[in-house]
Design an enzyme around this catalytic site. Structure first.
Site, short mmCIF file in Angstrom:
data_model
loop_
_atom_site.label_atom_id
_atom_site.label_comp_id
_atom_site.label_asym_id
_atom_site.label_seq_id
_atom_site.Cartn_x
_atom_site.Cartn_y
_atom_site.Cartn_z
N LYS A 297 0.80 -1.25 0.00
CA LYS A 297 0.00 0.00 0.00
C LYS A 297 0.82 1.29 0.00
CE LYS A 297 -3.43 -0.69 -0.60
NZ LYS A 297 -3.80 -1.23 -1.97
N GLY B 114 2.49 2.26 -2.85
CA GLY B 114 2.69 2.68 -4.24
C GLY B 114 3.54 1.68 -5.02
N THR C 93 2.69 -0.89 -6.82
CA THR C 93 2.21 -1.23 -8.17
C THR C 93 2.58 -0.12 -9.15
OG1 THR C 93 0.35 -2.26 -7.05
CG2 THR C 93 0.19 -2.09 -9.45
P1 A3P Z 1 -4.79 4.02 -2.15
O1 A3P Z 1 -5.58 3.16 -3.10
O2 A3P Z 1 -5.09 3.74 -0.72
O3 A3P Z 1 -4.87 5.51 -2.50
P2 A3P Z 1 0.22 -0.58 -3.66
O4 A3P Z 1 0.34 -0.63 -5.12
O5 A3P Z 1 1.53 -0.78 -2.97
O6 A3P Z 1 -0.88 -1.47 -3.17
O7 A3P Z 1 -0.16 0.89 -3.25
C1 A3P Z 1 -1.42 1.44 -3.61
C2 A3P Z 1 -1.30 2.95 -3.41
O8 A3P Z 1 -0.44 3.50 -4.41
C3 A3P Z 1 -2.60 3.68 -3.59
O9 A3P Z 1 -3.23 3.67 -2.33
C4 A3P Z 1 -2.15 5.06 -4.09
O10 A3P Z 1 -2.30 6.07 -3.13
C5 A3P Z 1 -0.65 4.90 -4.40
N1 A3P Z 1 -0.18 5.43 -5.68
C6 A3P Z 1 0.99 6.10 -5.85
N2 A3P Z 1 1.15 6.46 -7.12
C7 A3P Z 1 0.06 6.02 -7.79
C8 A3P Z 1 -0.35 6.10 -9.16
N3 A3P Z 1 0.42 6.72 -10.08
N4 A3P Z 1 -1.53 5.57 -9.51
C9 A3P Z 1 -2.31 4.95 -8.57
N5 A3P Z 1 -1.98 4.82 -7.26
C10 A3P Z 1 -0.79 5.35 -6.87
#
Ligand code: A3P
Length: 326
Positions: free
Chosen positions: A57, A59, A61
């Site tokens: 969570k 970022g 991905t």
């Molecule tokens: P939220 O959905 O709570 O806002 P992970 O990929 O580690 O699960 O992390 C998900 C989080 O990546 C999202 O949390 C979001 O805030 C963040 N994030 C950072 N950059 C992003 C992007 N370019 N597009 C979508 N989410 C992004």
């Protein structure tokens, strides 16, 4: 000379060295005796050069997607169970062995990408992961992303709700983070998954007890979100990726999504799916305050750790989390 059949010798051996019952896979190329008996079709190049270790969570991905845009960088093939993540060094996949792990990576001589990597966001806080990762990949670089641990906890809670988890649906975030050790097990488990990965200094120290600090790169997740081009430039410098990719031409802020997305053409961008960058109500103030106090010692230790690692500035979220905690 006294000898015995192989099975008996094996049993005796593990009686004498019970701790060795749990395997630790080393790199076959580190020992010429292994290399000699290894198939000629195999190569130790079929292993990642760097690991994106999480935590979840923050970022991960987005970072994975941005890295994969680079023509010279390639991640593993997808796993049928865990999609883009292999999750080898934690959990039971580790017992599937080295061949299983390597089968996720292209053989370099047949592939165009020169930099193989793997992203498994649960590696960050896995107890055994640094030891196992280091045994196999002592020269790998490690990339981690940190955001406010309080916000990370809340994002994880929202994630489990969105996945229809009954515990997350039945209990408020505040109830989850204040659950006691006498609470029902599923509630305690959710509390732990919300809170434990955010004890950043503790987990980083464990990684640093195996890897030298020069091999670790810490990304400020807020910076990744607001200025991914600069973040990716810094990361490429750390990974010594040549030639560097010009992300300013390939990432654009999408006002509808509220995040940076991949440029498709002048009018279109490709953003991450709906499960990334979710819409949810802000965290209650009382929960944030409680988490500020909860993480106070961990965040204080993190400031010290960052200084020790030579970071000249402390992320804004860390200053905010540490402010007004009395
Ligand atoms: P939220 O959905 O709570 O806002 P992970 O990929 O580690 O699960 O992390 C998900 C989080 O990546 C999202 O949390 C979001 O805030 C963040 N994030 C950072 N950059 C992003 C992007 N370019 N597009 C979508 N989410 C992004």
């Amino acid at each position: 000379l006294i000898t015995a059949p192989p099975l008996q010798i094996g049993e005796r051996y593990f009686q004498l060295y019970p701790e060795e019952g749990d395997p630790v896979w080393g790199n076959p190329c580190d020992d010429v005796r292994h290399q000699r008996i290894w198939s000629h079709n195999k190569t130790c190049e079929q292993l990642p050069r760097f690991l994106v270790i999480g935590p979840q969570k923050t970022g991960t991905t987005a970072l994975y997607t941005f890295l994969s845009m680079h023509p010279d960088i390639s991640s593993n093939f997808p796993s049928p169970d865990t999609f883009e993540e292999i999750q080898f060094f934690n959990g039971k996949n580790y017992y599937r062995g080295l061949d299983w792990y390597m089968s996720f990576f292209p053989v370099p001589k047949n592939a165009t990408a020169r930099y193989l990597f793997e992203k498994s966001a649960t590696y960050f806080d896995g107890d055994l992961v640094p030891r196992r990762a280091h045994a196999l990949l002592p020269h790998a670089k490690l990339v981690t992303i940190l955001i406010s641990p309080a916000r990370r906890a809340y994002s994880w809670y929202q994630h489990t709700r969105a996945h229809g988890d009954q515990v997350a649906l039945n209990y408020s975030f505040h109830q989850v983070i204040t659950a006691s050790d006498t609470s029902p097990k599923p509630l305690r488990e959710l509390r732990n998954r919300c809170l434990n990965p955010g004890k950043y200094s503790q987990h980083l120290e464990r990684w640093l007890s195996y890897y030298p600090p020069q091999q670790l790169h810490i990304i400020d997740g807020d910076q990744l979100r607001s200025n991914p081009v600069e973040t990716m430039n810094e990361l490429q410098r750390f990974l010594k990726i040549q030639p560097p990719f010009d992300y300013s031409k390939h990432l654009r802020y999408d006002p509808k999504k509220g995040f940076f997305c991949q440029v498709v053409n002048e009018d279109h961008t490709k953003c991450l799916g709906r499960s990334k960058g979710r819409q949810y109500p802000p965290m209650e103030d009382k929960s944030y305050k409680l988490l500020q106090r909860y993480y106070l010692s961990h965040n204080t230790a993190l400031v010290k750790l960052l200084k020790r690692l030579g970071h000249r500035s402390v992320p804004q979220w860390l200053k905010d989390d540490l402010s007004d905690t009395v």
